[in-house]
Design a protein around this motif. Structure first.
Motif, PDB file in Angstrom:
ATOM      1  N   ARG A 126      23.833  54.221  25.385  1.00 25.90           N
ATOM      2  CA  ARG A 126      23.701  53.231  24.008  1.00 25.90           C
ATOM      3  C   ARG A 126      22.403  54.322  23.349  1.00 25.90           C
ATOM      4  O   ARG A 126      22.789  54.260  22.309  1.00 25.90           O
ATOM      5  N   ASN A 127      21.614  54.995  23.694  1.00 27.80           N
ATOM      6  CA  ASN A 127      20.480  55.454  23.359  1.00 27.80           C
ATOM      7  C   ASN A 127      21.136  56.966  23.367  1.00 27.80           C
ATOM      8  O   ASN A 127      20.906  56.745  21.686  1.00 27.80           O
ATOM      9  N   LEU A 128      22.114  56.944  23.533  1.00 25.51           N
ATOM     10  CA  LEU A 128      22.262  58.609  23.662  1.00 25.51           C
ATOM     11  C   LEU A 128      23.127  58.771  22.115  1.00 25.51           C
ATOM     12  O   LEU A 128      23.103  59.342  21.592  1.00 25.51           O
ATOM     13  N   MET A 129      23.736  57.385  22.102  1.00 19.59           N
ATOM     14  CA  MET A 129      24.753  57.107  21.083  1.00 19.59           C
ATOM     15  C   MET A 129      23.651  57.379  19.943  1.00 19.59           C
ATOM     16  O   MET A 129      23.963  58.069  18.844  1.00 19.59           O
ATOM     17  N   SER A 130      23.142  56.542  19.622  1.00 21.42           N
ATOM     18  CA  SER A 130      22.370  56.400  18.786  1.00 21.42           C
ATOM     19  C   SER A 130      21.080  57.117  18.208  1.00 21.42           C
ATOM     20  O   SER A 130      20.997  57.490  16.933  1.00 21.42           O
ATOM     21  N   SER A 131      20.599  57.762  19.336  1.00 15.80           N
ATOM     22  CA  SER A 131      20.049  59.253  18.641  1.00 15.80           C
ATOM     23  C   SER A 131      21.166  60.215  18.215  1.00 15.80           C
ATOM     24  O   SER A 131      20.330  61.449  16.999  1.00 15.80           O
ATOM     25  N   HIS A 132      22.149  60.502  18.846  1.00 14.55           N
ATOM     26  CA  HIS A 132      23.016  61.186  18.095  1.00 14.55           C
ATOM     27  C   HIS A 132      23.676  60.620  16.625  1.00 14.55           C
ATOM     28  O   HIS A 132      23.435  61.572  15.834  1.00 14.55           O
ATOM     29  N   LEU A 133      23.858  60.099  15.792  1.00 13.46           N
ATOM     30  CA  LEU A 133      23.482  59.179  14.688  1.00 13.46           C
ATOM     31  C   LEU A 133      22.846  59.443  13.831  1.00 13.46           C
ATOM     32  O   LEU A 133      22.668  59.715  12.997  1.00 13.46           O
TER      33      LEU A 133
END
Length: 214
Positions: A126-133
């Motif tokens: 979730r954290n990496l997805m958030s950073s990517h977005l």
């Protein structure tokens, strides 16, 4: 001779991987020992130690491998490309590739993101997805560009929604095909829940002229 040795090592790691996942399903991630994994794989402890220091080291190795593979695909996503496929009624190929990768490792994700798996692993995704977005939105719409809602809440919503959709697919036994899931995700991401639910129709004036096949 080298090739035979490599194949033997690959086979051994596959046996250890399968044994580890089975042990986690039975005992929970905090209670699995090297002996448990080795015995389940019908291998001796010495063979285990040829590849991993201990169970946490094996877990970290497997989790990092899958994490990097999935997010090498996530990093390729572009919302502007996705819109073209959504209006054409087709799944975005880069989203399809992600679902195909998850399905290729269905046993791993089902266990690791399940009730006896590793909660921090789900948070890592979730954290990496958030950073990517955040980085994608910053590139497309620089800070200060007008949005209907604050950027941080937009990212939080998109991250939770997309991760929740993937998790639901995993927990329900991969009932839909990767193609079906990619089509669902493409429509939901582009049109949002109101239009996707049928409450409101897709505004035709929004459809881009350069949609696939046009």
């Amino acid at each position: 001779m080298v090739k035979k040795t490599d194949r033997r090592q690959i086979r051994t790691k596959q046996l250890l991987r399968q044994a580890l996942l089975e042990c986690i399903e039975e005992k929970g991630i905090d209670h699995v020992t090297v002996t448990d994994v080795a015995e389940r794989a019908n291998l001796n402890r010495g063979t285990f130690y040829l590849h991993y220091r201990d169970v946490p080291d094996m877990l970290d190795t497997l989790m990092n491998e899958r994490f990097e593979q999935v997010f090498s695909l996530v990093r390729l996503l572009d919302p502007r490309e996705l819109s073209q496929y959504a209006f054409a009624g087709e799944p975005y190929p880069k989203v399809l590739a992600i679902f195909e990768e998850v399905l290729r490792n269905a046993d791993f994700f089902k266990v690791m993101l399940g009730p006896k798996g590793e909660l921090s692993y789900a948070m890592q995704f979730r954290n990496l997805m958030s950073s990517h977005l955040f980085s994608k939105l910053e590139y497309i719409m620089p800070e200060g560009a007008p949005t209907l809602v604050p950027r941080e809440y937009l990212v939080a919503y998109m991250t939770a929604a997309n991760f929740g959709m993937v998790l639901h697919w995993i927990q329900n036994g991969f009932r839909e095909t990767p193609y079906q899931m990619a089509l669902i995700a493409t429509q939901l991401v582009n049109h949002g829940p109101i239009v996707s639910s049928g409450i409101r129709t897709v505004p035709r004036i929004e459809a881009p002229n350069d949609a696939p096949g046009s």
